[in-house]
Motif scaffolding. Sequence first.
Motif, PDB file in Angstrom:
ATOM      1  N   GLN B  44       0.846  -1.188   0.000  1.00 24.59           N
ATOM      2  CA  GLN B  44       0.000   0.000   0.000  1.00 24.59           C
ATOM      3  C   GLN B  44       0.884   1.242   0.000  1.00 24.59           C
ATOM      4  O   GLN B  44       1.820   1.353   0.789  1.00 24.59           O
ATOM      5  N   PHE B  45       0.549   2.162  -0.872  1.00 22.23           N
ATOM      6  CA  PHE B  45       1.319   3.392  -1.000  1.00 22.23           C
ATOM      7  C   PHE B  45       1.180   4.268   0.241  1.00 22.23           C
ATOM      8  O   PHE B  45       0.066   4.473   0.748  1.00 22.23           O
ATOM      9  N   LEU B  46       2.294   4.795   0.710  1.00 23.89           N
ATOM     10  CA  LEU B  46       2.278   5.697   1.858  1.00 23.89           C
ATOM     11  C   LEU B  46       2.491   7.142   1.444  1.00 23.89           C
ATOM     12  O   LEU B  46       1.689   8.028   1.729  1.00 23.89           O
ATOM     13  N   ILE B  47       3.620   7.398   0.781  1.00 25.60           N
ATOM     14  CA  ILE B  47       3.977   8.776   0.493  1.00 25.60           C
ATOM     15  C   ILE B  47       5.075   8.790  -0.572  1.00 25.60           C
ATOM     16  O   ILE B  47       5.782   7.793  -0.735  1.00 25.60           O
ATOM     17  N   SER B  48       5.190   9.903  -1.292  1.00 24.56           N
ATOM     18  CA  SER B  48       6.244  10.018  -2.294  1.00 24.56           C
ATOM     19  C   SER B  48       6.814  11.426  -2.293  1.00 24.56           C
ATOM     20  O   SER B  48       6.166  12.382  -1.856  1.00 24.56           O
ATOM     21  N   PHE B  49       8.044  11.524  -2.802  1.00 24.05           N
ATOM     22  CA  PHE B  49       8.754  12.789  -2.870  1.00 24.05           C
ATOM     23  C   PHE B  49       9.403  12.937  -4.235  1.00 24.05           C
ATOM     24  O   PHE B  49       9.957  11.982  -4.784  1.00 24.05           O
ATOM     25  N   TYR B  50       9.353  14.151  -4.737  1.00 22.01           N
ATOM     26  CA  TYR B  50      10.049  14.490  -5.969  1.00 22.01           C
ATOM     27  C   TYR B  50      10.840  15.760  -5.707  1.00 22.01           C
ATOM     28  O   TYR B  50      10.280  16.763  -5.258  1.00 22.01           O
ATOM     29  N   ALA B  66       7.907  11.690   6.813  1.00 21.18           N
ATOM     30  CA  ALA B  66       9.003  11.331   5.915  1.00 21.18           C
ATOM     31  C   ALA B  66       9.543  12.587   5.268  1.00 21.18           C
ATOM     32  O   ALA B  66       8.898  13.636   5.239  1.00 21.18           O
ATOM     33  N   GLN B  67      10.752  12.473   4.775  1.00 24.59           N
ATOM     34  CA  GLN B  67      11.342  13.571   4.030  1.00 24.59           C
ATOM     35  C   GLN B  67      12.377  13.036   3.066  1.00 24.59           C
ATOM     36  O   GLN B  67      12.863  11.906   3.216  1.00 24.59           O
ATOM     37  N   GLN B  68      12.684  13.877   2.097  1.00 20.38           N
ATOM     38  CA  GLN B  68      13.736  13.555   1.132  1.00 20.38           C
ATOM     39  C   GLN B  68      14.807  14.639   1.264  1.00 20.38           C
ATOM     40  O   GLN B  68      14.500  15.835   1.305  1.00 20.38           O
ATOM     41  N   PHE B  69      16.035  14.214   1.307  1.00 21.66           N
ATOM     42  CA  PHE B  69      17.145  15.120   1.562  1.00 21.66           C
ATOM     43  C   PHE B  69      17.805  15.565   0.255  1.00 21.66           C
ATOM     44  O   PHE B  69      17.465  15.087  -0.821  1.00 21.66           O
ATOM     45  N   SER B  70      18.760  16.488   0.407  1.00 19.72           N
ATOM     46  CA  SER B  70      19.388  17.086  -0.775  1.00 19.72           C
ATOM     47  C   SER B  70      20.122  16.059  -1.630  1.00 19.72           C
ATOM     48  O   SER B  70      20.304  16.260  -2.833  1.00 19.72           O
ATOM     49  N   ASP B  71      20.571  14.964  -1.015  1.00 19.39           N
ATOM     50  CA  ASP B  71      21.232  13.912  -1.798  1.00 19.39           C
ATOM     51  C   ASP B  71      20.227  12.881  -2.308  1.00 19.39           C
ATOM     52  O   ASP B  71      20.609  11.824  -2.795  1.00 19.39           O
ATOM     53  N   TYR B  72      18.949  13.190  -2.162  1.00 17.72           N
ATOM     54  CA  TYR B  72      17.816  12.389  -2.632  1.00 17.72           C
ATOM     55  C   TYR B  72      17.499  11.165  -1.788  1.00 17.72           C
ATOM     56  O   TYR B  72      16.504  10.503  -2.065  1.00 17.72           O
ATOM     57  N   HIS B  73      18.298  10.898  -0.754  1.00 16.31           N
ATOM     58  CA  HIS B  73      17.892   9.793   0.085  1.00 16.31           C
ATOM     59  C   HIS B  73      16.677  10.215   0.913  1.00 16.31           C
ATOM     60  O   HIS B  73      16.401  11.414   1.070  1.00 16.31           O
ATOM     61  N   SER B  74      15.950   9.248   1.397  1.00  9.07           N
ATOM     62  CA  SER B  74      14.720   9.550   2.122  1.00  9.07           C
ATOM     63  C   SER B  74      14.696   8.778   3.436  1.00  9.07           C
ATOM     64  O   SER B  74      15.318   7.710   3.566  1.00  9.07           O
ATOM     65  N   GLU B  75      14.009   9.345   4.402  1.00 14.14           N
ATOM     66  CA  GLU B  75      13.834   8.682   5.690  1.00 14.14           C
ATOM     67  C   GLU B  75      12.358   8.685   6.066  1.00 14.14           C
ATOM     68  O   GLU B  75      11.661   9.688   5.868  1.00 14.14           O
ATOM     69  N   LEU B  76      11.913   7.549   6.580  1.00 13.25           N
ATOM     70  CA  LEU B  76      10.547   7.406   7.073  1.00 13.25           C
ATOM     71  C   LEU B  76      10.633   7.294   8.588  1.00 13.25           C
ATOM     72  O   LEU B  76      11.257   6.368   9.107  1.00 13.25           O
ATOM     73  N   ASN B  77      10.075   8.261   9.270  1.00 12.02           N
ATOM     74  CA  ASN B  77      10.093   8.294  10.722  1.00 12.02           C
ATOM     75  C   ASN B  77       8.746   7.842  11.271  1.00 12.02           C
ATOM     76  O   ASN B  77       7.698   8.336  10.840  1.00 12.02           O
ATOM     77  N   MET B  78       8.807   6.904  12.199  1.00 11.22           N
ATOM     78  CA  MET B  78       7.588   6.312  12.737  1.00 11.22           C
ATOM     79  C   MET B  78       7.626   6.447  14.252  1.00 11.22           C
ATOM     80  O   MET B  78       8.581   5.998  14.883  1.00 11.22           O
ATOM     81  N   SER B  79       6.602   7.071  14.817  1.00 14.52           N
ATOM     82  CA  SER B  79       6.573   7.260  16.263  1.00 14.52           C
ATOM     83  C   SER B  79       5.386   6.523  16.874  1.00 14.52           C
ATOM     84  O   SER B  79       4.466   6.102  16.167  1.00 14.52           O
ATOM     85  N   SER B  80       5.439   6.394  18.198  1.00 11.49           N
ATOM     86  CA  SER B  80       4.362   5.724  18.940  1.00 11.49           C
ATOM     87  C   SER B  80       3.958   4.421  18.247  1.00 11.49           C
ATOM     88  O   SER B  80       2.779   4.178  17.935  1.00 11.49           O
TER      89      SER B  80
END
Lengths: 111, 117
Positions: B44-50, B66-80
């Motif tokens: 199931q799709f969560l989120i995307s970045f361009y 989530a976010q995408q950084f200047s080097d295009y890598h991405s991080e998904l942060n999950m809390s609780s």
Amino acid sequence: DAKTTQPPSMDCAEGRAANLPCNHSTISGNEYVYWYRQIHSQGPQYIIHGLKNNETNEMASLIITEDRKSSTLILPHATLRDTAVYYCIVSRRSNDYKLSFGAGTTVTVRA
Amino acid sequence: AAGVIQSPRHLIKEKRETATLKCYPIPRHDTVYWYQQGPGQDPQFLISFYEKMQSDKGSIPDRFSAQQFSDYHSELNMSSLELGDSALYFCASSLHSGLPVPYNEQFFGPGTRLTVL
């Protein structure tokens, strides 16, 4: 995105062709048909896509009906490594559009 | 050829803890997608970045970001974290202006298997 309907499962003999049907009767004019597959717990893998013409690549062939309401993915010579879940996905013509995975077809290739 | 890299491959957390999943796209790919696949379910799709901007959002819980950084890598942060967050999390990448790459061909990583106890 248009909804797709696929049979839940299919068996195929090794070395024979596997024909996987997909119905997408609500497809709109700017939507492509994509096929992906997922081998057990691995990341999904792109197979092929098409708009209205039949397409063929090194992995498979895609036959789209003239009214575009259904399509068939053909694996010409199935091998045991083709055992996977196959997903038919209708998606907009775009380079950055999400894939909406529905219930795919579990294909089991038997020796 | 280089593929999508995800880390860690396996992660075990307790309820209410936080988790960070990382995704390194194929070099020169500018679009990243996150998908969640629960046990016996379809992705199931969560989120995307361009280009570091959120481009689309699916059924992603508010506890996730989530976010995408200047080097295009991405991080998904999950809390609780909740028990129901136990799943395979796939990252995929694509090239926005991808000719001759087919439209919307997404390349998937091997996934991160998150187990919440």
